[in-house]
Design a protein around this motif. Structure first.
Motif, PDB file in Angstrom:
ATOM      1  N   THR A  83       0.847  -1.192   0.000  1.00  0.00           N
ATOM      2  CA  THR A  83       0.000   0.000   0.000  1.00  0.00           C
ATOM      3  C   THR A  83       0.883   1.242   0.000  1.00  0.00           C
ATOM      4  OG1 THR A  83      -1.682  -1.166   1.287  1.00  0.00           O
ATOM      5  CG2 THR A  83      -1.785   1.247   1.284  1.00  0.00           C
ATOM      6  N   VAL A  84       0.665   2.111  -0.973  1.00  0.00           N
ATOM      7  CA  VAL A  84       1.442   3.347  -1.035  1.00  0.00           C
ATOM      8  C   VAL A  84       1.058   4.207   0.157  1.00  0.00           C
ATOM      9  CG1 VAL A  84       1.903   5.456  -2.342  1.00  0.00           C
ATOM     10  CG2 VAL A  84       1.676   3.271  -3.541  1.00  0.00           C
ATOM     11  N   LYS A  85       2.043   4.619   0.906  1.00  0.00           N
ATOM     12  CA  LYS A  85       1.834   5.490   2.068  1.00  0.00           C
ATOM     13  C   LYS A  85       2.055   6.938   1.670  1.00  0.00           C
ATOM     14  CE  LYS A  85       3.234   6.252   6.770  1.00  0.00           C
ATOM     15  NZ  LYS A  85       4.091   6.048   7.857  1.00  0.00           N
ATOM     16  N   GLU A  86       3.138   7.190   0.964  1.00  0.00           N
ATOM     17  CA  GLU A  86       3.510   8.542   0.519  1.00  0.00           C
ATOM     18  C   GLU A  86       3.932   8.429  -0.949  1.00  0.00           C
ATOM     19  OE1 GLU A  86       6.365  11.989   2.361  1.00  0.00           O
ATOM     20  OE2 GLU A  86       7.070   9.936   2.474  1.00  0.00           O
ATOM     21  N   PRO A  87       3.135   8.990  -1.881  1.00  0.00           N
ATOM     22  CA  PRO A  87       3.485   8.882  -3.295  1.00  0.00           C
ATOM     23  C   PRO A  87       4.812   9.573  -3.609  1.00  0.00           C
ATOM     24  CG  PRO A  87       1.414  10.097  -3.003  1.00  0.00           C
ATOM     25  CD  PRO A  87       1.932   9.764  -1.646  1.00  0.00           C
ATOM     26  N   ALA A  88       5.367   9.251  -4.747  1.00  0.00           N
ATOM     27  CA  ALA A  88       6.639   9.844  -5.168  1.00  0.00           C
ATOM     28  C   ALA A  88       6.521  11.365  -5.216  1.00  0.00           C
ATOM     29  CB  ALA A  88       7.042   9.304  -6.535  1.00  0.00           C
ATOM     30  N   HIS A  89       7.508  12.027  -4.614  1.00  0.00           N
ATOM     31  CA  HIS A  89       7.548  13.484  -4.640  1.00  0.00           C
ATOM     32  C   HIS A  89       8.998  13.939  -4.582  1.00  0.00           C
ATOM     33  CE1 HIS A  89       7.534  12.462  -0.366  1.00  0.00           C
ATOM     34  NE2 HIS A  89       8.138  13.621  -0.143  1.00  0.00           N
ATOM     35  N   ASP A  90       9.246  15.115  -5.119  1.00  0.00           N
ATOM     36  CA  ASP A  90      10.591  15.686  -5.190  1.00  0.00           C
ATOM     37  C   ASP A  90      10.937  16.315  -3.849  1.00  0.00           C
ATOM     38  OD1 ASP A  90      12.850  17.454  -5.764  1.00  0.00           O
ATOM     39  OD2 ASP A  90      12.370  17.108  -7.875  1.00  0.00           O
ATOM     40  N   VAL A  91      12.098  15.948  -3.305  1.00  0.00           N
ATOM     41  CA  VAL A  91      12.550  16.516  -2.035  1.00  0.00           C
ATOM     42  C   VAL A  91      13.728  17.467  -2.240  1.00  0.00           C
ATOM     43  CG1 VAL A  91      11.668  14.646  -0.605  1.00  0.00           C
ATOM     44  CG2 VAL A  91      13.992  14.491  -1.536  1.00  0.00           C
ATOM     45  N   GLY A  92      13.966  17.831  -3.481  1.00  0.00           N
ATOM     46  CA  GLY A  92      15.034  18.776  -3.801  1.00  0.00           C
ATOM     47  C   GLY A  92      16.140  18.127  -4.613  1.00  0.00           C
ATOM     48  N   GLY A  93      16.703  18.914  -5.488  1.00  0.00           N
ATOM     49  CA  GLY A  93      17.815  18.427  -6.296  1.00  0.00           C
ATOM     50  C   GLY A  93      17.429  17.326  -7.263  1.00  0.00           C
ATOM     51  N   GLY A  94      16.144  17.199  -7.563  1.00  0.00           N
ATOM     52  CA  GLY A  94      15.696  16.163  -8.482  1.00  0.00           C
ATOM     53  C   GLY A  94      15.535  14.800  -7.848  1.00  0.00           C
ATOM     54  N   ARG A  95      15.715  14.693  -6.554  1.00  0.00           N
ATOM     55  CA  ARG A  95      15.567  13.406  -5.853  1.00  0.00           C
ATOM     56  C   ARG A  95      14.092  13.169  -5.562  1.00  0.00           C
ATOM     57  NH1 ARG A  95      19.174  10.991  -1.030  1.00  0.00           N
ATOM     58  NH2 ARG A  95      20.245  10.241  -2.876  1.00  0.00           N
ATOM     59  N   LEU A  96      13.599  12.011  -5.995  1.00  0.00           N
ATOM     60  CA  LEU A  96      12.230  11.601  -5.726  1.00  0.00           C
ATOM     61  C   LEU A  96      12.235  10.560  -4.615  1.00  0.00           C
ATOM     62  CD1 LEU A  96      10.939  11.086  -9.379  1.00  0.00           C
ATOM     63  CD2 LEU A  96      10.598  13.087  -7.917  1.00  0.00           C
ATOM     64  N   VAL A  97      11.304  10.651  -3.697  1.00  0.00           N
ATOM     65  CA  VAL A  97      11.151   9.654  -2.642  1.00  0.00           C
ATOM     66  C   VAL A  97       9.686   9.253  -2.526  1.00  0.00           C
ATOM     67  CG1 VAL A  97      13.144  10.468  -1.331  1.00  0.00           C
ATOM     68  CG2 VAL A  97      10.877  11.302  -0.751  1.00  0.00           C
ATOM     69  N   ALA A  98       9.460   8.048  -2.049  1.00  0.00           N
ATOM     70  CA  ALA A  98       8.122   7.532  -1.792  1.00  0.00           C
ATOM     71  C   ALA A  98       8.235   6.502  -0.691  1.00  0.00           C
ATOM     72  CB  ALA A  98       7.539   6.892  -3.056  1.00  0.00           C
ATOM     73  N   THR A  99       7.124   6.255  -0.008  1.00  0.00           N
ATOM     74  CA  THR A  99       7.093   5.175   0.977  1.00  0.00           C
ATOM     75  C   THR A  99       5.849   4.330   0.743  1.00  0.00           C
ATOM     76  OG1 THR A  99       5.989   6.556   2.640  1.00  0.00           O
ATOM     77  CG2 THR A  99       8.398   6.394   2.776  1.00  0.00           C
ATOM     78  N   PHE A 100       5.961   3.081   1.174  1.00  0.00           N
ATOM     79  CA  PHE A 100       4.834   2.161   1.105  1.00  0.00           C
ATOM     80  C   PHE A 100       4.919   1.207   2.289  1.00  0.00           C
ATOM     81  CE2 PHE A 100       8.267   0.182  -1.253  1.00  0.00           C
ATOM     82  CZ  PHE A 100       8.219  -1.164  -0.890  1.00  0.00           C
ATOM     83  N   THR A 101       3.807   0.521   2.557  1.00  0.00           N
ATOM     84  CA  THR A 101       3.805  -0.488   3.608  1.00  0.00           C
ATOM     85  C   THR A 101       3.646  -1.858   2.978  1.00  0.00           C
ATOM     86  OG1 THR A 101       1.427  -0.223   3.959  1.00  0.00           O
ATOM     87  CG2 THR A 101       2.880   1.038   5.392  1.00  0.00           C
ATOM     88  N   ASP A 102       4.358  -2.818   3.567  1.00  0.00           N
ATOM     89  CA  ASP A 102       4.196  -4.184   3.103  1.00  0.00           C
ATOM     90  C   ASP A 102       2.952  -4.777   3.761  1.00  0.00           C
ATOM     91  OD1 ASP A 102       4.926  -4.999   5.691  1.00  0.00           O
ATOM     92  OD2 ASP A 102       6.903  -5.726   5.096  1.00  0.00           O
ATOM     93  N   LEU A 103       2.712  -6.047   3.550  1.00  0.00           N
ATOM     94  CA  LEU A 103       1.494  -6.677   4.054  1.00  0.00           C
ATOM     95  C   LEU A 103       1.430  -6.741   5.576  1.00  0.00           C
ATOM     96  CD1 LEU A 103       1.258  -9.510   1.400  1.00  0.00           C
ATOM     97  CD2 LEU A 103      -0.067  -7.396   1.502  1.00  0.00           C
ATOM     98  N   ASP A 104       2.586  -6.579   6.250  1.00  0.00           N
ATOM     99  CA  ASP A 104       2.619  -6.609   7.708  1.00  0.00           C
ATOM    100  C   ASP A 104       2.698  -5.218   8.326  1.00  0.00           C
ATOM    101  OD1 ASP A 104       2.596  -9.491   8.223  1.00  0.00           O
ATOM    102  OD2 ASP A 104       4.477  -9.459   7.103  1.00  0.00           O
ATOM    103  N   GLY A 105       2.591  -4.174   7.496  1.00  0.00           N
ATOM    104  CA  GLY A 105       2.609  -2.807   7.998  1.00  0.00           C
ATOM    105  C   GLY A 105       3.984  -2.188   8.131  1.00  0.00           C
ATOM    106  N   ASN A 106       5.031  -2.910   7.715  1.00  0.00           N
ATOM    107  CA  ASN A 106       6.379  -2.339   7.737  1.00  0.00           C
ATOM    108  C   ASN A 106       6.482  -1.237   6.692  1.00  0.00           C
ATOM    109  OD1 ASN A 106       7.610  -4.230   9.656  1.00  0.00           O
ATOM    110  ND2 ASN A 106       7.196  -5.726   8.049  1.00  0.00           N
TER     111      ASN A 106
END
Length: 114
Positions: A83-106
């Motif tokens: 499950t996508v927690k935080e969609p891809a977004h630019d954090v500066g300098g062209g770096r994209l980050v995103a977060t997701f959770t696995d089936l156990d919530g990690n």
């Protein structure tokens, strides 16, 4: 599977309750001063790893897998049940980050440098 590869875990972000105190501990642990030292983020480069300290103090460290195509990898892990927690977004300098959770919530992270 689409075969979108990863380049390994090279970034780990640690939430901390006291940035100044945590900075001293991590500098002692890693044996290097921070490369980035701001009120909102402290980052260290040590042995090919980026260790970041993020004020806020809640949660567990998040490991970030570096990938060549963040959107393709998000689609791939989502199709597999993540499950996508935080969609891809630019954090500066062209770096994209995103977060997701696995089936156990990690919480896991992705990084794409452009």
């Amino acid at each position: 599977m689409t075969g979108a590869s990863t380049q390994g875990i090279r970034t780990v972000l640690h939430p901390v309750s006291d940035l100044a105190k945590a900075k001293a501990v991590y500098a002692a642990l890693l044996g290097v001063p921070p490369q980035t030292d701001a009120p909102f983020y402290v980052g260290f480069e040590a042995e090919g790893q980026h260790i970041g300290l993020v004020p806020g103090g809640e949660g567990s460290p998040v490991s970030y897998w570096h990938v060549p195509d963040i959107e393709a990898k998000l689609a791939e892990v989502s199709a597999a049940g993540a499950t996508v927690k935080e969609p891809a977004h630019d954090v500066g300098g062209g770096r994209l980050v995103a977060t997701f959770t696995d089936l156990d919530g990690n919480v896991l992270g992705l990084v794409q440098d452009r």
